[in-house]
Design an enzyme around this catalytic site. Structure first.
Site: not given
Length: 376
Positions: A101, A131, A209
């Site tokens: 993402h 992901d 992330s």
């Protein structure tokens, strides 16, 4: 985290507010659905450790920081579409792991190393279902410090861990905490869910992330992926995709830019005490097949979905479908057990033996797994 029904080969879990962060911070209310190379990976993951003893947090940071990078992305011409995430060096060829993402739909990706030098990166591939993404830079070899993958299957709740990344763009930040729980089911936003996810209380925020979650030997045991939050900021619950999943997915992304997930093609619900009573079961364990997708592996193997609805105290319950009790000899208490087995042990083309309860009798059904379809 409570679990709900969904399409196997990825299942959407119960309602949870999940902020998926990195290139964007997206606090999203996920509603329940019934849907459906050469590297630093040891040949026997977890048996070849870079460090044989536990390290202090200071030592972990000093050894790991050179291998953690900042990932800036640009999407279109608008400043508001730009974002920042984290990543870590995977090998000396310049491959860097981050979250899918963080990099999906990016028109430009820039990687910045510890010394401040930046390089344009190519997107090699990403897998939205887990992901995980891979990018590559043509950087000075002296900057490439690959981090070692540990064995996430050996993790225990309460074990101390550390996270390194770029929260809110603050490069090279480290936080520490413990493993809060294992085997969580995390909605991925792809219509399927990520199984076997690590829950941690280490502070993880937007910008973390794609950064590494490390054990006390300085090995990567997960990639930081999401937080549970109503505000989009850290509230004590973070999630990381385990290193076992990284070890399985990344070599395929490097080799061909994608990973083909195995798929069964059913939807249903876990057996809870109320449903067990309605179905006259002694124990509230197993997974009830409610719907079988047409032309899916499950359909071809003859699995049966529920054909009837029974109402008890104003609540409707499905009735008549197969109840999955085990997969390849491993007990199925709820859907998580099927998903984790698929993720850890199965590939497209493999056979899987389901022990099912049908019309009060136990029988085995053999399914040949096919590639998971794209989309929901």
């Amino acid at each position: 985290m409570d679990k709900s029904s969904g399409l196997i080969g990825g299942i959407v879990g119960a309602a949870i507010v999940v902020a998926v962060f990195g290139a964007f911070l997206l606090p999203t209310q996920i509603e329940p659905e019934i849907i459906e190379t050469e590297s630093n990976i040891p040949s026997a993951i977890g048996q070849s450790s870079q460090y044989t003893k536990e390290l202090s947090l200071v030592e972990i940071f000093e050894k790991s920081e050179p291998g953690v990078v900042r990932v800036n992305v640009q999407r279109g011409e608008s400043e508001s579409s730009n974002g920042v995430g984290s990543g870590f060096v995977f090998d000396k060829k310049g491959h860097i792991i981050t979250n899918a993402h963080v990099i999906n739909d990016a028109t430009k990706v820039i990687v910045t190393f510890l010394d401040g030098r930046s390089y344009n990166a190519d997107i090699i591939g990403y897998d939205e279902f887990t992901d995980i993404g891979v990018i590559k830079v043509n950087a000075d070899l002296k900057l490439l410090h690959p981090l070692t993958l540990g064995d996430s299957s050996n993790l225990k709740v309460g074990e101390q861990i550390a996270a390194i990344g770029n929260p809110f763009g603050l490069s090279g930040s480290m936080t520490a905490g413990i493993v809060s729980q294992l085997g969580r089911l995390l909605p991925s936003g792809s219509g399927f869910s990520i199984p076997d996810v690590i829950q941690t209380d280490a502070a993880i925020n937007p910008g973390n992330s794609g950064g590494p979650l490390l054990n006390m030997r300085g090995e990567i045991i997960g990639i930081n992926t999401a937080i549970q939050s109503t505000t989009g900021e850290f509230t004590g619950v973070g999630f990381a995709v385990p290193s076992q999943t990284i070890a399985k997915i990344v070599p395929n992304l490097i080799a061909k830019g994608e990973y083909n997930h195995p798929w069964i093609g059913i939807s249903g619900r876990d057996i809870d005490p109320d449903l067990a009573k309605v179905l006259n079961l002694n124990d509230a364990v197993g997974f009830l097949v409610v719907t079988v997708v047409d032309d899916s592996p499950a359909s071809k193997a003859g699995l049966r979905g529920s054909e009837d609805i029974i109402s008890v105290d104003g609540i409707n319950y499905p009735k008549g479908g197969d109840i999955i009790r085990s997969v390849d000899g491993k007990e199925v208490r709820k859907i998580d057990d099927i998903l984790i087995h698929l993720q850890r042990a199965k590939s497209v083309g493999d056979e899987m033996i389901l022990e099912i309860l049908r019309d009060g009798r136990t029988t085995n059904v053999t399914i040949t797994l096919e590639e998971r379809p794209n989309g929901n």
